[in-house]
Design a protein around this motif. Structure first.
Motif, PDB file in Angstrom:
ATOM      1  N   GLY A  39      17.382  33.379 -49.441  1.00 26.96           N
ATOM      2  CA  GLY A  39      16.404  32.490 -48.815  1.00 26.96           C
ATOM      3  C   GLY A  39      15.702  33.174 -47.659  1.00 26.96           C
ATOM      4  N   VAL A  40      14.651  32.496 -47.161  1.00 31.32           N
ATOM      5  CA  VAL A  40      14.002  33.020 -45.954  1.00 31.32           C
ATOM      6  C   VAL A  40      14.008  31.966 -44.850  1.00 31.32           C
ATOM      7  N   SER A  41      13.975  30.676 -45.236  1.00 31.39           N
ATOM      8  CA  SER A  41      14.128  29.636 -44.213  1.00 31.39           C
ATOM      9  C   SER A  41      15.603  29.243 -44.228  1.00 31.39           C
ATOM     10  N   THR A  42      16.444  30.220 -43.952  1.00 27.39           N
ATOM     11  CA  THR A  42      17.892  30.011 -44.078  1.00 27.39           C
ATOM     12  C   THR A  42      18.434  29.159 -42.935  1.00 27.39           C
ATOM     13  N   LEU A 341      21.275  19.138 -50.991  1.00 29.57           N
ATOM     14  CA  LEU A 341      20.779  20.279 -51.752  1.00 29.57           C
ATOM     15  C   LEU A 341      21.962  21.222 -51.978  1.00 29.57           C
ATOM     16  N   SER A 373      14.095  30.873 -52.286  1.00 33.93           N
ATOM     17  CA  SER A 373      12.716  31.390 -52.357  1.00 33.93           C
ATOM     18  C   SER A 373      12.676  32.833 -52.870  1.00 33.93           C
TER      19      SER A 373
HETATM   20  P1  PGA Z   1      14.683  29.246 -48.740  1.00 34.00           P
HETATM   21  O1  PGA Z   1      13.905  27.894 -48.889  1.00 34.00           O
HETATM   22  O2  PGA Z   1      15.269  29.625 -50.047  1.00 34.00           O
HETATM   23  O3  PGA Z   1      13.629  30.204 -48.253  1.00 34.00           O
HETATM   24  O4  PGA Z   1      15.732  29.019 -47.676  1.00 34.00           O
HETATM   25  C1  PGA Z   1      14.238  26.927 -49.821  1.00 34.00           C
HETATM   26  C2  PGA Z   1      14.485  25.590 -49.179  1.00 34.00           C
HETATM   27  O5  PGA Z   1      14.373  25.446 -47.936  1.00 34.00           O
HETATM   28  O6  PGA Z   1      14.823  24.657 -49.888  1.00 34.00           O
END
Ligand code: PGA
Ligand code: ZN
Length: 419
Positions: A39-42, A341, A373
């Motif tokens: 992910g990037v917004s971890t 989630l 992501s």
């Molecule tokens: P991420 O975003 O995989 O970049 O953390 C996905 C989400 O926030 O659901």
């Protein structure tokens, strides 16, 4: 049925950053391979993703240390073990790691091995992966008439795109009697949206999850565009196609001032202010789900918001729960959110992922299984969603190889189950 060896390699994910692909080899010659996403917004409470930190290579993002942990300590611990006992295998590496957040071996290393073992186990038993998971964890029977409904991220913002939207994801949630029908509807809306953007001379370049990333005057314009695209595709909301939002609000929350940097109010909004906006949008649009509407540690704000909105909308905790059973338990005790989630790489082993799902189901929280992501072609999450009877699978737009791999896998599973 015993594990003979494990191989692992550094590969690239859909963003061009390194990740792991691991293969568990059994003495019978059968093997199983799995790749992990990133992910990037971890969420800050996620298990630790081990990165090399060598600034001269892959900007420090390399995973060669994690690969070495798979082929070294994990392979050593698992050699000669029965692959059919996934719980025991995962317990061994959790103990071997010995940290709360999996920072010793790396959650990415551990998960790649854990998922590969499950695939080898299913292959050994000559079963599809979803059936292997269901039987290994003794889960209730799968109902082929109730396979997951896709949550498709068709407009990308936040940290996933450069279009300037603050909100990270605008999703469509197609309904329909079959997976095939749901996916067809989602794709129709995606293309109708593309046409609508072109008609307005807006960009149809896409973000990290395959959704468009147009430069719009404000976030609510994305909701207007989506509502129009659903109609243009010949569908009605919410009956045929629902709307959903992932705010990923920790990315615009300032813990120092306890304000959300959102909207035109100077200094930003309080949690109550955000709640007002969320309620207003429910009046204006037929939104069925809000993910991470408030920040990952704003427990009081979340409790208050849940009380106000739980009857009207699904409230999904992502960064809030991070697929972690103890954070979910805290949420359940405080009556926070009504859905969770599920991202296996937030927690680091398949067994912990399943145990969080079981606890959530027990507490009547809705399960949404999710990709990240940064993805690979591995569709493990599709089989997982089917195995645990998740009502939703969130896997990005119905476009780009790593996203459609998940939806295409659902189509194949449906065909297999309904003949
Ligand atoms: P991420 O975003 O995989 O970049 O953390 C996905 C989400 O926030 O659901
Ligand atoms: Zn999210």
């Amino acid at each position: 049925m015993t594990i003979q060896s494990i191989t692992s390699r550094q590969i690239l994910d859909s963003r061009g950053h390194p990740t792991l692909e691991t293969t568990v080899h059994l003495d019978t010659g059968v093997s199983g391979t799995a790749a992990v996403p990133a992910g990037v917004s971890t969420g800050s409470h996620e298990a630790c993703e081990l990165r090399d930190g060598d600034a001269k290579r892959y900007f420090g993002q390399g995973v060669l240390k994690a690969v070495a942990n798979v082929t070294g300590p994990i392979a050593k611990a698992w050699q000669g073990q029965d692959v059919r006992d996934q719980r025991a295998l995962d317990r061994m590496i959790i103990e071997l790691d010995g940290t709360v957040n999996k920072s010793a071996l790396g959650a990415n290393a551990m998960l790649s091995a854990s998922l590969a073992a499950m695939r080898a186990n299913a292959a050994l038993q000559r079963q599809p992966l979803y059936r292997g998971i269901q039987q290994t964890y003794d889960l209730p029977a799968i109902d082929p008439q109730r396979l997951p409904r896709p949550m498709m991220n068709v407009i990308n913002g936040g940290r996933h795109a450069a279009g300037g939207l603050i909100i990270q994801e605008f999703l469509v949630v197609p309904n329909g009697a079959t997976v095939a029908e749901r996916i067809a509807r989602g794709a129709a809306v995606y293309h109708a949206l593309g046409q609508l953007l072109r008609d307005q001379q807006l960009s149809t370049l896409v973000g990290d999850e395959g959704g468009y990333a147009p430069r719009l005057p404000e976030d609510s314009a994305a909701l207007d565009a989506l509502s129009k695209a659903i109609l243009a595709a010949g569908y009605a909301t919410p009956a045929d196609v629902g709307l959903a939002i992932d705010f990923a609000s920790s990315t615009f929350y300032d813990p120092a001032t306890q304000r959300y940097q959102y909207g035109s109010t100077k200094g930003g909004l309080t949690a109550v202010g955000m709640g007002g906006l969320l309620a207003e949008w429910l009046d204006r649009y037929s939104i069925m789900s809000y993910e991470d509407p408030l920040a990952e540690d704003d427990w009081d704000g979340w409790a208050d918001l849940t009380k106000k909105l739980r009857q009207r909308v699904m409230l999904i905790g992502d960064d809030l729960f991070v697929t972690n059973r103890s954070r979910l338990a805290r949420g359940q005790a405080a009556r926070v959110a009504n859905a969770i989630l599920i991202k296996p790489n937030q927690v680091g082993t398949l067994t912990e992922t399943i145990d969080t799902i079981l606890a959530a189901q027990e507490g009547k929280y809705t399960i949404v299984v999710s990709h990240r992501s940064g993805e690979t072609l591995d569709p493990f999450v599709s089989d997982l969603a089917v195995a645990v009877r998740a009502p939703f699978l969130k896997a990005g737009a119905p476009a780009r190889g790593e996203r459609v791999a998940k939806y295409n896998r659902l189509l194949a599973i449906e065909e297999e189950l309904t003949g």
